[in-house]
Scaffold this motif. Structure first.
Motif, PDB file in Angstrom:
ATOM      1  N   LYS A   5       0.881  -1.318   0.086  1.00 42.71           N
ATOM      2  CA  LYS A   5      -0.166   0.120  -0.027  1.00 42.71           C
ATOM      3  C   LYS A   5       0.890   1.526   0.073  1.00 42.71           C
ATOM      4  CE  LYS A   5      -3.710   2.271   2.094  1.00 42.71           C
ATOM      5  NZ  LYS A   5      -5.025   2.035   2.687  1.00 42.71           N
ATOM      6  N   GLN A   9       0.864   4.212  -2.762  1.00 43.18           N
ATOM      7  CA  GLN A   9       0.793   5.596  -2.775  1.00 43.18           C
ATOM      8  C   GLN A   9       1.909   6.524  -3.150  1.00 43.18           C
ATOM      9  OE1 GLN A   9      -0.351   5.409   1.383  1.00 43.18           O
ATOM     10  NE2 GLN A   9      -2.610   5.311   0.907  1.00 43.18           N
ATOM     11  N   TYR A  22      -2.277  16.603  -5.524  1.00 41.46           N
ATOM     12  CA  TYR A  22      -2.507  16.278  -4.086  1.00 41.46           C
ATOM     13  C   TYR A  22      -2.032  17.352  -3.166  1.00 41.46           C
ATOM     14  CZ  TYR A  22      -2.118  13.269   0.163  1.00 41.46           C
ATOM     15  OH  TYR A  22      -2.418  12.794   1.297  1.00 41.46           O
ATOM     16  N   THR A  59      -5.770   4.734  -4.423  1.00 39.35           N
ATOM     17  CA  THR A  59      -4.541   4.421  -3.503  1.00 39.35           C
ATOM     18  C   THR A  59      -5.079   4.814  -1.963  1.00 39.35           C
ATOM     19  OG1 THR A  59      -3.500   6.549  -3.926  1.00 39.35           O
ATOM     20  CG2 THR A  59      -2.767   4.460  -4.865  1.00 39.35           C
ATOM     21  N   LEU A  61      -5.454   8.017  -1.038  1.00 35.72           N
ATOM     22  CA  LEU A  61      -5.158   9.457  -0.546  1.00 35.72           C
ATOM     23  C   LEU A  61      -6.044  10.511  -0.475  1.00 35.72           C
ATOM     24  CD1 LEU A  61      -1.439   9.061  -2.079  1.00 35.72           C
ATOM     25  CD2 LEU A  61      -1.944   9.097   0.392  1.00 35.72           C
ATOM     26  N   LEU A  83       0.979   7.047   5.852  1.00 36.71           N
ATOM     27  CA  LEU A  83       1.951   6.934   5.035  1.00 36.71           C
ATOM     28  C   LEU A  83       3.123   7.600   5.547  1.00 36.71           C
ATOM     29  CD1 LEU A  83       3.149   6.103   2.368  1.00 36.71           C
ATOM     30  CD2 LEU A  83       2.425   8.287   1.468  1.00 36.71           C
TER      31      LEU A  83
END
Length: 105
Positions: A5, A9, A22, A59, A61, A83
């Motif tokens: 994972k 990401q 992002y 993912t 996010l 993360l």
């Protein structure tokens, strides 16, 4: 967090457009931004934006919420913190291990 994972990401954020997208959403806070507003800030076609958003949503996010006819996008702060935590959790543990071993000897 599992290695796979975290890797997915980080791979998603490895694209300059997705990283910029992002960062825009992270800066927007809990209110998030409408897709149209994001598109105006990035100045990219809607199909390209949709592609990049899908990768970030897939993912974990970014989250999306439909409000009437508007799609609101938000950074998933718990996902972001997970993360960051995964990357920092064992910071410097190997560097400390030899000193601990010498102290016990």
């Amino acid at each position: 967090m599992k290695l796979e994972k975290a890797a997915a990401q980080l791979e998603a954020l490895g694209n300059p457009t997705r990283l910029q997208l992002y960062r825009i959403l992270v800066r927007a806070g809990d209110d998030g931004l409408a897709v149209g507003s994001v598109q105006g800030r990035l100045d990219i076609p809607s199909s390209t934006l949709s592609h990049h958003l899908k990768r970030l949503v897939d993912t974990g996010l970014v989250t999306q919420e439909r409000q009437a006819t508007t799609l609101i996008c938000r950074a998933n702060y718990p996902g972001m913190n997970a993360l960051i935590g995964y990357l920092a959790d064992e910071c410097c543990t190997d560097a400390c291990a030899p000193a601990v071993g010498k102290a016990l000897a």
